[in-house]
Design a protein around this motif. Sequence first.
Motif, mmCIF file in Angstrom:
data_model
loop_
_atom_site.group_PDB
_atom_site.id
_atom_site.type_symbol
_atom_site.label_atom_id
_atom_site.label_comp_id
_atom_site.label_asym_id
_atom_site.label_seq_id
_atom_site.Cartn_x
_atom_site.Cartn_y
_atom_site.Cartn_z
ATOM 1 N N THR A 85 2.653 13.950 -1.655
ATOM 2 C CA THR A 85 1.775 13.815 -0.490
ATOM 3 C C THR A 85 1.931 14.991 0.456
ATOM 4 O OG1 THR A 85 1.946 11.407 -0.649
ATOM 5 C CG2 THR A 85 1.119 12.308 1.414
ATOM 6 N N ILE A 86 3.161 15.383 0.727
ATOM 7 C CA ILE A 86 3.402 16.500 1.643
ATOM 8 C C ILE A 86 2.798 17.785 1.079
ATOM 9 C CG2 ILE A 86 5.189 17.940 2.689
ATOM 10 C CD1 ILE A 86 6.950 15.430 2.807
ATOM 11 N N ALA A 87 2.971 17.996 -0.221
ATOM 12 C CA ALA A 87 2.439 19.203 -0.851
ATOM 13 C C ALA A 87 0.915 19.216 -0.844
ATOM 14 C CB ALA A 87 2.956 19.321 -2.285
ATOM 15 N N ALA A 138 1.425 12.019 -8.643
ATOM 16 C CA ALA A 138 -0.035 12.003 -8.743
ATOM 17 C C ALA A 138 -0.657 11.264 -7.562
ATOM 18 C CB ALA A 138 -0.461 11.347 -10.057
ATOM 19 N N THR A 139 -0.060 10.149 -7.172
ATOM 20 C CA THR A 139 -0.555 9.402 -6.013
ATOM 21 C C THR A 139 -0.460 10.253 -4.754
ATOM 22 O OG1 THR A 139 0.102 7.285 -6.984
ATOM 23 C CG2 THR A 139 -0.209 7.336 -4.598
ATOM 24 N N GLY A 140 0.631 10.990 -4.623
ATOM 25 C CA GLY A 140 0.791 11.857 -3.456
ATOM 26 C C GLY A 140 -0.274 12.929 -3.388
ATOM 27 N N LEU A 141 -0.579 13.554 -4.498
ATOM 28 C CA LEU A 141 -1.590 14.612 -4.502
ATOM 29 C C LEU A 141 -2.971 14.057 -4.164
ATOM 30 C CD1 LEU A 141 -0.446 16.618 -7.647
ATOM 31 C CD2 LEU A 141 -0.195 17.284 -5.247
ATOM 32 N N ALA A 180 4.030 7.603 5.745
ATOM 33 C CA ALA A 180 5.038 8.470 6.358
ATOM 34 C C ALA A 180 4.924 9.898 5.833
ATOM 35 C CB ALA A 180 6.437 7.913 6.086
ATOM 36 N N ALA A 181 4.723 10.032 4.529
ATOM 37 C CA ALA A 181 4.591 11.364 3.933
ATOM 38 C C ALA A 181 3.328 12.066 4.424
ATOM 39 C CB ALA A 181 4.573 11.251 2.412
ATOM 40 N N LEU A 182 2.231 11.317 4.571
ATOM 41 C CA LEU A 182 0.982 11.912 5.057
ATOM 42 C C LEU A 182 1.148 12.404 6.496
ATOM 43 C CD1 LEU A 182 -1.976 12.564 4.496
ATOM 44 C CD2 LEU A 182 -2.565 10.269 5.331
ATOM 45 N N ALA A 183 1.871 11.646 7.311
ATOM 46 C CA ALA A 183 2.112 12.075 8.686
ATOM 47 C C ALA A 183 2.870 13.400 8.711
ATOM 48 C CB ALA A 183 2.902 11.002 9.439
ATOM 49 N N ILE A 184 3.892 13.515 7.867
ATOM 50 C CA ILE A 184 4.659 14.760 7.792
ATOM 51 C C ILE A 184 3.766 15.899 7.309
ATOM 52 C CG2 ILE A 184 6.578 15.925 6.636
ATOM 53 C CD1 ILE A 184 7.949 13.162 6.454
ATOM 54 N N GLY A 185 2.967 15.616 6.288
ATOM 55 C CA GLY A 185 2.090 16.650 5.748
ATOM 56 C C GLY A 185 1.048 17.116 6.740
#
Length: 249
Positions: A85-87, A138-141, A180-185
Motif C-alpha cells: 500500500t505504501i509503495a 497485491a492488495t496493497g498495490l 493505516a498503510a494508506l494514511a502513511i502512503g
Amino acid sequence: MLSVGVLAWIGAVFLAAGLVKGVVGMGLPTVAMELLAVTMPPAQAAALLLIPSLVTNLWQLLTGPSFGDLCKRLSTMMAGVMPGTIAGAGLLTGTHTAFASAGLGAALVLYALVGLAKAGFTTPARHEAWVSPLVGVATGLVTGATGIFVIPAVPYLQSLRLEKEDLIQALGLSFTVSTAALAIGLFRTGAFTSPAAQLAASVVVLAPALAGMFAGQALHQRMSVETFRTVFFFGLLALGGYLALEALW
C-alpha cells in the motif's frame, strides 16, 4: 469552504457507506470513494475517509470472537499489505486512476457472479504460507491505485472458508492495516495539503459513518448464513458494476 449542500451530501455518503459496512462487513471505502468523487479528487476523498475507515474497522476487528488466532494466521498477509500500500499510494494521485477503477470494478463483478453461482474456490491450509504474503502485496498495490481495499483480499479471505463472524473479523483486520498503510502512503506523497483541517474533517464525518454502521449491524444480526452470503455477493456486484461503469463513463 464547502456549501451546505455539499456538506449534506458528504454526511449522507458516510451514512450510506457505514450502513453497507454494518450489513456485509465491508464497503465503506468503496461506497465513500466513488460517491465523493462527484465533489472532490480521489486523494482528497481518501484523506477524508481515513478516520471513519480506521475506527469502524477497528471496531469490527476487536468485537469479533477470534482476534488472536486470526492475527496469527493472517500475519504474513498483513506484512505484505503494509509495504504494498505504501509503495502504491502515489498511484492514487496519478493520471490512470480511471483505468485502475474500471479494472477493479470488473474484477468485483466477476468474483460476485462466481460467488452467486456457488462456484467459489478454496485455498488449502498448506498453501497459505506462500499465498498470503502475495495476496497482501497485491492488495496493497490495488489500494494504492484506487483507495479501495477489496481485491484480492476479499476473495482470498472468502476462500479460507471462515465462519461468518470470523470472516467479518478477518475483513476488519485487513481493512485496518490497509487504512493505516494508506494514511502513511498519502502522507509520504504529499496528499495532505492541510493536515490539521483534513484530519478535523475526517473526524467530523465519523459520526454519520458510525450511525450507519450500527444500523447495518442490527440488520446483520438478523440474517442467516445463506442470506448474509447472498447479500455479501450482491453488494460486491453492485459496487463492482458501479466502479466499472463510472470509470468508463
